[in-house]
Write an enzyme that holds these catalytic residues in place. Structure first.
Site, mmCIF file in Angstrom:
data_model
loop_
_atom_site.group_PDB
_atom_site.id
_atom_site.type_symbol
_atom_site.label_atom_id
_atom_site.label_comp_id
_atom_site.label_asym_id
_atom_site.label_seq_id
_atom_site.Cartn_x
_atom_site.Cartn_y
_atom_site.Cartn_z
ATOM 1 N N VAL E 202 0.843 -1.186 0.000
ATOM 2 C CA VAL E 202 0.000 0.000 0.000
ATOM 3 C C VAL E 202 0.881 1.240 0.000
ATOM 4 O O VAL E 202 1.858 1.304 0.746
ATOM 5 C CB VAL E 202 -0.920 0.022 1.244
ATOM 6 C CG1 VAL E 202 -1.786 1.266 1.247
ATOM 7 C CG2 VAL E 202 -1.764 -1.239 1.298
ATOM 8 N N LYS E 203 0.492 2.176 -0.854
ATOM 9 C CA LYS E 203 1.200 3.445 -0.866
ATOM 10 C C LYS E 203 0.263 4.537 -0.388
ATOM 11 O O LYS E 203 -0.843 4.679 -0.925
ATOM 12 C CB LYS E 203 1.654 3.744 -2.291
ATOM 13 C CG LYS E 203 2.404 5.069 -2.417
ATOM 14 C CD LYS E 203 2.538 5.482 -3.878
ATOM 15 C CE LYS E 203 3.088 6.895 -3.986
ATOM 16 N NZ LYS E 203 2.953 7.427 -5.362
ATOM 17 N N VAL E 204 0.710 5.295 0.613
ATOM 18 C CA VAL E 204 -0.085 6.432 1.089
ATOM 19 C C VAL E 204 0.816 7.657 1.181
ATOM 20 O O VAL E 204 2.026 7.566 1.017
ATOM 21 C CB VAL E 204 -0.712 6.155 2.482
ATOM 22 C CG1 VAL E 204 -1.767 5.070 2.390
ATOM 23 C CG2 VAL E 204 0.361 5.804 3.491
#
Lengths: 306, 306, 306, 306, 306
Positions: E202-204
């Site tokens: 996941v990229k945030v």
């Protein structure tokens, strides 16, 4: 095979041999064959503007066979048209010129946010012996995402089945101004989007020096991107198409007299453009005149004339 | 095979033998067989206007078998109707007359932008032994792109399965005025769109001399396109259908008395129209009278009467 | 097989033997078997109006098995219900009565233009051993075209798989007034639409003498279509269903006391209606009373009582 | 197999052995195994309310393995969660507890008519070794018909592939008031709808004595349906779920302290409810306390405690 | 295989060996190979912001090959880009660096609720030899449910075909404020949603201390969740991603000068973040400087520099 064509095919390393062969057919056919330049005859105006506006000035052009003949006689690299026009001549002229089936088209009988209708399929292109599919996207339209998704699916299928993909990238719609449709930042952006969506060949309009987007303006100014002349703007658009590693060709624009058009062609050539796609400005002339005109255009690209 | 029919089939060079054979069935059947002209009986009014408005004037017409009988006795080239009406007679009259299954229809019980419902399929047409599918498009409707896309898919399937494609091209909707629905520029445009979408046979309404679109008006005037008489307008519409290389037929229009209708038929013939598709004006008469009337129409097309 | 049933099956000449056999099952089953008349028990009110409104008046009816028992004991031709209700008894009562799976239903917990949800499939109908699918359309709704298209697809599949197609054609929605929902022109139109969409059996509401559409009014008056009595109106609706060559049955209407209902049944019979589909008026009574009531209805249709 | 479980399985006569076996797995597992009662641990709050609101009160619950452990240690019949949470433990705890994959979920980061997103598939449920799929519908939402249609398709596929179907039926949306979401008529209606859509197990909220719909109110009053106590209302809801022939379980409601919750559980038991599905009220407690609490609940259902 | 990588792979127990192998490829490649940390080069800005804004500051970056070279020379774990950019180099650089095909993208030429277009497919990712697909969701957009459903389908297919799934979870849209896009509660929620939808990575964006949602605020305060420093906030986000059992990486944020970026990287490292995905801040520098910069970042994650 010619070195330049081999070089261009080298840019399409992810494609299968079938698609490469069809790109080669387009590049090797006609008067410009082997030069790495293309002049394509597109005739979708019957659908887009209606028959009288398109063909009344040269009534021979009502006959779909006329356009095959024109493209063949002039020595164009390819002829592009919607389903009906290709169906009406594909058998008679089979094998005489590479064909591009336009898979979507817009008429001008209704209003609303611009969006083309799907009017053809990859299998129809195969049935008619085409070398490529053509597809129009309207960056700037609130419906663009549907167009991009449609193109994505059709391009994937076309590539799997060995066809090339030609994208008409024409900004319009509620996201941009009328002037913005040919703004240099917008045209360059439109070319980039088409390339990112997997186009082999991209068609855009000749850009003006207007800059539409505020955020872009700052960059053009800060980085001093040269956009003063049409040749410079063409160069920037070609650069925006993967640094020139995708074929970018230009539509005839709104220029009306021959001298102005040829002037524009020279600028496209000087800016490193790969060629032109010229509809109304060719088929609305009598056949002999149209052939002569198209060959003048080609000779400019071929370097045979200034 | 008759020379004229052979010539017409020659226009459809991209079609497979199955589709060509079904076009030949339509052209060779009935009183006009072999003349290259067609008179088709269409009965979708039960769906489009309701049963009483359609059939009460001639109560025998409530029975679906009536229309088969009428078309057969009159010697029509084909009978066109929605699914239910064909299902109710296709077995009893199998092989007696070419059938056209209408794949979409509109009722008049709800409001809103005009759009037909899909009411049949290509496989249903095959199941019922049809020679062709019929499909209506409404250029001018904001929903037209969906119709075009539906037609595209159905036409591709029909051609693959050896059927012919008949398109009712009826401009209407928010994009044009009421008067514009039969304007010459709009009707010619509608014919062109149907052809570009791959129709073999196109049905339009007899056009008036009104010109709807400003951009078109300029061209009609500048190019002096003759549109003064109905025959001239029909000629222009036929020209707009690939220079006469697609079959264009005309609906009965609003004319009410027989003399006026026949006058109109003569104009269509004189303008090079390929025939008529006549519903209410035929089946709302008693059988014998209707047969007689349709044969008068056919004789005009056959050149047997003025 | 009974002559009348054979005659009726003859109207469905386009259907395959599987579908004909299932139509025969419906026509030959129960107290009315072989008469060409049908009384069907439908129980979708749990979904359409909620459980308390439907079943609290006769709490035994909360149990899905109750309705199977009622239909079987009364000698109905068939029992129709949504997925859940059929799943809850199809195994226990397998083979005891023809079943009709309703493939769409509406609840009354939300507002907006009327539109049912798809709640079943043709394969589910086969899995549960049904003889037919049931489907509701709302002519007059702005969403009707979606319903027609859904029905088209499901009916094609059902016919291919040997099932019969029963259509509830209930006009409602923004296109018509509340009174118009049972207007004679609208009900006749609704019957015609269902037939054109390929229904084998059509269910409508008993029509009133009101005429909703201006264009229709003129025709009813000019042609003097008799619509003064319910029997006359039923006759007109039956005529509108392909001149009586499609089975048309009538819902219970809003009548409340038994005498009024039976009066209505006699009018339907006298007008040539093929039977009734009676839900709330039967299952909200105690079992014995309901059986007795349904048999009274059947006896009227069978001609055993006035 | 236990008599009560055999009896319950008997209600699902239309299901194949695979689905029956999975229903049996749910009914036979854990502390309540064989009693015909179920307590299920559901953990979709991370998706529905966000991680901090869900797990900060008991930080161990951030770890997806925690919930498997809790459900196993407490002896729940099953553990239900969205895709990600099951993926993160399904291999490690394979075979230790029946799993239910929730196929749709809503977050609370956007506004508008309530509608869940599809977040899982039947094949994903099979891949993860689940016994059932879970699906949420919102009767009362203007988008409910889409949910019903989605559930229909997924339930058909799940049953064909041998899984059980658990439906969360939570009225909400523009069709009903906030108070109406737990109104007795609405909750009973919601249970009926879920059953009609083919659910094997239905989850609803404990109903209040409020009656939302005018038409329902008349019936409740006229028929004197007892709804004064929670037990009576639960009994009515169970009756509305096919007269008790579908498994109905209840969510924890908004009760906060343990005594109040247990009081509610007793009422559910007394009303004939089949069990509870308890999320926040269990996993937000420390593990030992949560296990103890869940076992207290189970013991009430098992009749081991008042 | 390295212990740490083996440990991380252990978190993905539901995946097949093909997907595990591709996750291992990502974790074992490049300068950070085997550390359990990742630095990925993403270049979708040509599509998202246009070519001049993206590439004019370092004109070499117009060439798609540039980014392959940069990612390879710097020793990144992977290179992520849309279809066109990968097609233009995948053959030339085959096998030199793991690739991630971004399957959706947004341009900035039109207005309206944020929503990306689908621009690639799982089969395209396989054709180009990718290790993973990338997909962007916009929690907070009223169109988020469509994105979630699209991701669901693509992720299921990717996992079945042995690819890893990387999700860009970027809150935006009418459901949240501008400030809320990077609020700690929203970013943590966005990470949770991506994990629940089945993301492997996941990229945030780096979160701020702002809390957007009232209901969340109460919990953060009551439970005293530490969110004062960026490291604390990163820790909370990692915890929200299944208690650290999913790989969470962070985008470069808006920091502009190198010192500030590296400061941020240290905070991400200290908070237990798994790495960074850095686009503009790397490829807009000259190659050598960009390589140096990326290696500084990697050395921080590797613990080789403070």
């Amino acid at each position: 095979m010619n070195e330049r064509v081999r070089e261009i095919l080298g840019w399409y390393g992810s494609d299968n041999p079938g698609t490469k062969a069809n790109l080669a057919r387009l590049l090797n056919h006609g008067r410009l064959g082997g030069t790495g330049k293309l002049v394509i005859l597109p005739v979708d105006q019957g659908f887009e503007h209606g028959p009288a506006r398109s063909f009344a000035p040269n009534a021979a052009a009502y006959d779909p066979r006329y356009h095959f003949q024109l493209a063949i006689q002039a020595g164009c690299n390819a002829y592009a048209a919607p389903l009906g026009f290709l169906e009406a001549g594909a058998a008679e002229f089979a094998g005489e010129i590479p064909l591009i089936l336009k898979l979507n088209n817009s008429d001008t009988l209704a209003k609303g946010e611009p969006a083309p209708a799907i009017t053809g399929s990859v299998d129809e292109a195969l049935r008619l012996g085409c070398a490529a599919i053509g597809f129009t996207i309207y960056p700037g339209s609130s419906l663009r995402n549907e167009m991009y998704a449609q193109l994505r699916g059709l391009a994937e299928e076309a590539k799997r089945k060995g066809l090339a993909v030609v994208v008409w990238s024409y900004p319009r719609g509620s996201g941009i101004s009328k002037e913005g449709e040919t703004a240099i930042d917008v045209v360059a952006y439109a070319a980039q989007i088409a390339c990112q969506l997997g186009a082999h060949i991209v068609k855009v309009k000749p850009p003006t020096a207007h800059i539409e987007q505020e955020a872009a303006k700052k960059v053009y100014e800060k980085q001093r991107v040269p956009i003063g002349t049409l040749a410079e703007r063409v160069r920037h658009v070609v650069q925006s198409a993967f640094d020139g590693r995708r074929i970018v060709i230009f539509s005839g624009g709104e220029a009306k007299d021959t001298a102005a058009i040829l002037e524009e062609i020279r600028a496209i050539r000087d800016g490193g453009g790969f060629g032109s796609i010229i509809g109304r400005n060719s088929f609305q002339r009598p056949l002999r005149e149209a052939v002569e005109f198209l060959q003048q255009v080609m000779d400019i690209y071929a370097g045979k004339s200034k």
